[in-house]
Design a protein around this motif. Sequence first.
Motif, short mmCIF file in Angstrom:
data_model
loop_
_atom_site.label_atom_id
_atom_site.label_comp_id
_atom_site.label_asym_id
_atom_site.label_seq_id
_atom_site.Cartn_x
_atom_site.Cartn_y
_atom_site.Cartn_z
N GLU A 234 0.82 -1.21 0.00
CA GLU A 234 0.00 0.00 0.00
C GLU A 234 0.85 1.26 0.00
O GLU A 234 0.41 2.31 -0.45
N VAL A 235 2.04 1.16 0.59
CA VAL A 235 2.97 2.30 0.59
C VAL A 235 4.31 1.82 0.07
O VAL A 235 4.63 0.63 0.15
N ASP A 236 5.12 2.77 -0.48
CA ASP A 236 6.44 2.41 -1.00
C ASP A 236 7.47 2.40 0.11
O ASP A 236 8.43 1.64 0.08
N VAL A 237 7.28 3.30 1.07
CA VAL A 237 8.23 3.39 2.16
C VAL A 237 7.45 3.74 3.42
O VAL A 237 6.45 4.45 3.37
N LEU A 238 7.89 3.18 4.56
CA LEU A 238 7.22 3.44 5.83
C LEU A 238 8.17 4.26 6.68
O LEU A 238 9.22 3.78 7.09
N SER A 239 7.82 5.52 6.92
CA SER A 239 8.68 6.38 7.73
C SER A 239 7.84 6.86 8.91
O SER A 239 7.18 7.88 8.86
N ARG A 240 7.83 6.04 9.98
CA ARG A 240 6.89 6.31 11.05
C ARG A 240 7.48 5.95 12.40
O ARG A 240 6.91 5.17 13.13
N SER A 241 8.63 6.51 12.76
CA SER A 241 9.25 6.25 14.05
C SER A 241 9.15 4.78 14.43
O SER A 241 8.65 4.44 15.49
N SER A 242 9.59 3.89 13.55
CA SER A 242 9.46 2.46 13.82
C SER A 242 10.82 1.86 14.15
O SER A 242 11.76 1.97 13.36
N THR A 243 10.89 1.23 15.32
CA THR A 243 12.16 0.69 15.79
C THR A 243 12.58 -0.53 14.99
O THR A 243 11.77 -1.35 14.62
N THR B 221 15.53 6.20 31.11
CA THR B 221 15.32 5.66 29.77
C THR B 221 15.50 4.16 29.88
O THR B 221 16.54 3.70 30.37
N ILE B 222 14.50 3.37 29.49
CA ILE B 222 14.58 1.94 29.77
C ILE B 222 14.90 1.10 28.54
O ILE B 222 14.93 -0.12 28.63
N SER B 223 15.12 1.73 27.38
CA SER B 223 15.41 0.91 26.20
C SER B 223 16.16 1.72 25.17
O SER B 223 16.31 2.93 25.31
N LYS B 224 16.62 1.07 24.11
CA LYS B 224 17.18 1.79 22.96
C LYS B 224 16.26 1.55 21.78
O LYS B 224 15.77 0.44 21.59
N GLU B 225 15.97 2.60 21.04
CA GLU B 225 15.00 2.52 19.94
C GLU B 225 15.57 3.14 18.68
O GLU B 225 15.33 4.32 18.40
N PRO B 226 16.32 2.38 17.90
CA PRO B 226 16.80 2.94 16.63
C PRO B 226 15.67 2.98 15.60
O PRO B 226 15.24 1.95 15.10
N ASN B 227 15.15 4.17 15.33
CA ASN B 227 14.03 4.35 14.40
C ASN B 227 14.54 4.72 13.01
O ASN B 227 15.56 5.39 12.88
N GLY B 228 13.77 4.35 12.02
CA GLY B 228 14.12 4.75 10.67
C GLY B 228 13.12 4.22 9.68
O GLY B 228 12.21 3.47 10.05
N PRO B 229 13.26 4.62 8.39
CA PRO B 229 12.32 4.15 7.38
C PRO B 229 12.50 2.66 7.07
O PRO B 229 13.60 2.13 7.15
N TRP B 230 11.40 2.01 6.71
CA TRP B 230 11.37 0.59 6.33
C TRP B 230 10.90 0.49 4.89
O TRP B 230 10.10 1.31 4.42
N VAL B 231 11.39 -0.57 4.21
CA VAL B 231 10.92 -0.85 2.85
C VAL B 231 10.54 -2.32 2.77
O VAL B 231 10.86 -3.09 3.68
#
Lengths: 338, 338
Positions: free
Chosen positions: B96-105, B220-230
């Motif tokens: 449905e989308v080409d790229v997902l850029s939504r603060s996703s770890t 801060t209880i975790s690490k969350e590397p966010n970025g775009p997904w394809v």
Amino acid sequence: MLIDTSFLWSVASFKVGFSPFADLRLGETRYWQVFVVGAGNTLIVVIAGIVSSTLLGVVIGVARLSANLLARRLASAYIETFRNLPLLLQVFFWHFIVILPTLPARQQSLVLGPGGMLNREGLFLSLLSFAHPSLAWAAVALAALAFVVLLGSGRAPDGSTRHVAVACIVSLLAVAGLLWAAVPSFEPPQLARMGVVGGFWIPIPLMSLWWALTVSTAAFIAEAVRAGIIAVPAGQREASRSLGFTPFQSLKLIELPQALRIIIPPTISQYLNLLKNSSLAVAVGYDDIVNIWMGATLNQTGQAIIVIAVTMIFFTTFSLLTSLLMNMYNSRMQIRER
Amino acid sequence: MKTWKSCAWLLGVTLMVAAGTAQAGTLEQVKARGKLICGTSGSTPGFSAPDNNGKMQGLDADMCYAVAAAIFGDKGKVDFVPLTLVERFTALAAGEVDVLSRSSTNTLTRDASLGIDFTYNTFIDGQGFLVRKSLNAKGVADLDGATICMPSGTDTEPNLAAYFTKNKLTYKPVGFDTEPQVREAFDAGACDVISSDKAILAAMRTELSKPDEVTILPDTISKEPNGPWVRQGDSEWADVVRWSIYGMIAADELGVSSKNVDEMKTQSGNSPVLRLLGVEGETGKLLKVQDDWGYQIVKQVGNYDESYQRNVTPLGLPREGTPNALWNKGGVLLAPPL
């Protein structure tokens, strides 16, 4: 995309908030248990919603045909409002605009005597325990027996009314005496620094969702009830009135039994709608099957195909089961040709 | 006759499915369509939220603008699709989308099981807690027994479960589909604590009705590397998205900004800058995008620091001293050599 059912037996990585009849401990809950609890939570709200919306729907539907202008107008206003607004909007309205703001914050919890306490996090009922549980069970059994017997004698000839009343009073006294002898004690929930400890927790999202589903479904059921009553030939009512029945007796004994045959089929659809609409739980944060199974479990395990398939099977099974039961009831109510 | 008809229908449906699956690479599709379709939150200030003119703004949105600038030389050729937390990965995997850029770890489960691939870190975050000041909580240890609102279907749930189990604390989770619902529930008093990524908390705080009455705990209880997904299995497309991000980070490192990019293009004489801006080398041809893709990104969207300062700093989250600083300034953001 992976398809592998073994995830069902692995430990869920998140906590389920509301599991009334199972003690799900963090780090010990399996994914299949998450499904069972989610399905159970859905059924809780659906069954409660079916009962309450039927009662409310019948009252509104009858009021819509009432001779009283005010009752008639109020009932039509109710039906037109709740039948025509999107359900999600209604859920939001009841939860965020009506219910949450009227309830007190935790620090100012409303204490309901020994019964429990009420605040924005939920209704916390005191836990009831007995010093002699066997006596309490005896009381429950006696009450059930008395209920069945009294219900059976509902159509007793006029002369026996006194016997029924005596039996009723005696059984009530016996049940109360047994309960007293069992020495009940209440364990009220306690207000802690960050929450409420103890008590049986009924979360506010459950109540908001139940109320929204009840109000909306009742509007549809009311229309089915009205249609059913109108379809009973007017001669039936006129005849019963001229025989001296009061309007209530006429409704209860003459009109509704005939109307039921028309009311039941459309009402089945409304029950099915209620089951499906319960999936709006996620909007208010209630832990139903869609929230904790199709939402959380799917995202944690990535087993989209299995999770969605199981959810579909759940909804289909319970829809079909509802229709089956209701159709059985319907065929019992049908006019039998002799 | 009937069989023929069903056969024809079946054939038609099969053809449609086949046409759907036998699709060209995402890059060709995007070029043919003339638009990039980008999945975002659409309701997280600083990351993706419409401004007063209805134009999507934020760090996550800028990543999509950068990809569009690289492919079309026009950052405006993006359609944003708002996605909830639960539907985001399925929407991407289903095309449905080409790229997902939504603060996703980036996590192993997601990368390995959802049919999607992580590109590169655009924002490194950690899970924190937003609490009402009236609770007098100084740290997570004070939150024992609290009711915690959180987005459902995210990394937040397992992190919280793991941390609270390890520290022998209890909590009641209330999960919601989207961040605005979490915020509304908190505002209405359904819970006293929100747990989510700290930047999301900062963004939510700006939209609370009384932002002065809450505070974000230092823990801060975790690490969350966010970025775009394809989508998985299209490395040509993943390269385009990944190098668009690298381009913004490289520009930051090389000191090329939207203000001095024209000057740098003609006067810098620095080979890495000239390669980035498409003067030297044929990097655009290799990626099958605009020849001057780097120039277009920097000119139209800006470098990483410009985007960060424009979007994230106003939330009260400075960049210096965080993992989001460049690798040579104590952070972890690093673009490979062009």
